[in-house]
Design a protein around this motif. Structure first.
Motif, mmCIF file in Angstrom:
data_model
loop_
_atom_site.group_PDB
_atom_site.id
_atom_site.type_symbol
_atom_site.label_atom_id
_atom_site.label_comp_id
_atom_site.label_asym_id
_atom_site.label_seq_id
_atom_site.Cartn_x
_atom_site.Cartn_y
_atom_site.Cartn_z
ATOM 1 N N THR A 184 0.839 -1.195 0.000
ATOM 2 C CA THR A 184 0.000 0.000 0.000
ATOM 3 C C THR A 184 0.876 1.247 0.000
ATOM 4 O O THR A 184 2.055 1.210 0.373
ATOM 5 C CB THR A 184 -0.913 0.060 1.246
ATOM 6 N N LEU A 186 -0.366 4.733 1.593
ATOM 7 C CA LEU A 186 -1.474 5.458 2.212
ATOM 8 C C LEU A 186 -1.008 6.857 2.565
ATOM 9 O O LEU A 186 -0.579 7.139 3.692
ATOM 10 C CB LEU A 186 -1.979 4.702 3.453
ATOM 11 N N GLY A 187 -1.054 7.728 1.573
ATOM 12 C CA GLY A 187 -0.652 9.109 1.784
ATOM 13 C C GLY A 187 0.838 9.314 1.905
ATOM 14 O O GLY A 187 1.288 10.339 2.423
ATOM 15 N N ASN A 194 -4.343 7.524 -1.936
ATOM 16 C CA ASN A 194 -4.034 6.194 -1.400
ATOM 17 C C ASN A 194 -3.962 5.178 -2.538
ATOM 18 O O ASN A 194 -4.555 5.384 -3.602
ATOM 19 C CB ASN A 194 -5.101 5.769 -0.390
ATOM 20 N N SER A 214 -5.426 3.271 -7.459
ATOM 21 C CA SER A 214 -5.206 4.489 -6.676
ATOM 22 C C SER A 214 -6.450 5.365 -6.710
ATOM 23 O O SER A 214 -7.168 5.391 -7.717
ATOM 24 C CB SER A 214 -4.024 5.283 -7.246
ATOM 25 N N ASN A 217 -8.770 10.735 -1.446
ATOM 26 C CA ASN A 217 -9.654 10.642 -0.284
ATOM 27 C C ASN A 217 -11.036 11.212 -0.542
ATOM 28 O O ASN A 217 -12.014 10.783 0.075
ATOM 29 C CB ASN A 217 -9.025 11.375 0.906
ATOM 30 N N ALA A 222 -9.245 5.502 2.656
ATOM 31 C CA ALA A 222 -8.182 4.498 2.604
ATOM 32 C C ALA A 222 -8.717 3.113 2.957
ATOM 33 O O ALA A 222 -8.372 2.111 2.322
ATOM 34 C CB ALA A 222 -7.053 4.889 3.553
#
Length: 281
Positions: A184, A186-187, A194, A214, A217, A222
């Motif tokens: 992953t 995540l930011g 994400n 991808s 948000n 996420a």
């Protein structure tokens, strides 16, 4: 599959273990030596096996040449694209395909999101190697020494507060990715973006590419994106099967006609053919 073809193909993995003589081949196949010899001669004529001076047989150079040519002609992007398009159709988010080349992870395909918010990634552009999910998947598969050398020579930009800070942290994350089989971001590159990804493997089990989904948000959280991981992994596995030429589990050979007729095997070449009787008219 016909009995003759099946027997001939069974010789190849036997010889992959090392050179074998006629008696050993016949014993492994469970056939008379004359039958084994006929199969070996046919394979020898096509360069698939080679008879050594000690009368043992080994795999032939032609077989290796064909394998190399097949690998060189494989285009993972061409094979993967229909699956990526289907994945995009199912989830609606941006789908990427990436490979590791010349110390960079590069996008080689992209299917755009159906949502108005788009990503700035583009085909041919290197990814942020220390944070991108596809990069983690590709680097995690490297041999340990090479993986460590790559990690130690990278720079670790602080794109966001979640970016990978240093080589030690990166190696720890790569170990986790290698064990779990997915990754992953995540930011880590952009606070609002994400990503989840899965590896695409070749016939030898090595990772040849990675695909990912991808989303920002504002479109999906996420946690909601991570729920798509099984779908992403199934897509990667389907691409891997086609790329490596392996059939899905428990899939019957659809080209093989059903038949209740028994396989009578091959006639012994040392036995004369029965003489045809012709009636005088």
């Amino acid at each position: 599959m016909s009995q003759t073809v099946d027997r001939a193909l069974s010789i190849l993995p036997l010889l992959a273990e090392g050179p074998a003589n006629l008696e050993q081949v016949a014993k492994r196949l469970g056939v008379h030596k004359t039958t084994a010899l006929r199969l070996l001669r046919t394979l020898h004529e096509h360069g698939m096996v080679y008879r050594q001076q000690d009368q043992r047989y080994r795999l032939g150079a032609r077989l290796f040449a064909l394998a190399q040519q097949a690998v060189e002609n494989l285009d993972v992007r061409e094979i993967a694209h229909p699956y990526l398009a289907e994945l995009n159709e199912q989830c609606g988010h941006t789908v990427h395909l990436a490979v590791y080349e010349e110390n960079e992870v590069v996008y080689i395909d992209k299917v755009e999101s159906r949502y108005p918010v788009r990503m700035y990634s583009r085909i041919g552009k290197p990814v942020a190697i220390t944070v991108a999910a596809v990069a983690k998947l590709l680097l995690a598969d490297l041999p340990e020494a090479e993986r460590r050398a790559v990690a130690e020579r990278l720079q670790y930009p602080a794109y966001t507060a979640r970016s990978t800070p240093n080589a030690a942290a990166f190696l720890k994350e790569l170990a986790t990715v290698r064990e779990q089989g997915w990754a992953t971001d995540l930011g880590g590159h952009e606070e609002s973006i994400n990503c989840v990804g899965a590896p695409i493997r070749g016939a030898d089990g090595r990772v040849v590419a990675a695909c990912s989904v991808s989303a920002p948000n504002v479109v999906v959280s996420a946690d909601e994106l991570i729920e798509l991981l099984p779908l992403v992994r199934r897509t990667a596995e389907a691409i891997s099967r086609e790329y490596s030429g392996s059939a899905p589990p428990d899939e019957p050979d659809s080209d093989e006609p059903d038949s209740d007729e028994p396989d009578l095997g091959e006639p012994d070449p040392d036995q004369p053919e029965p003489r045809r009787q012709v009636d005088d008219k």
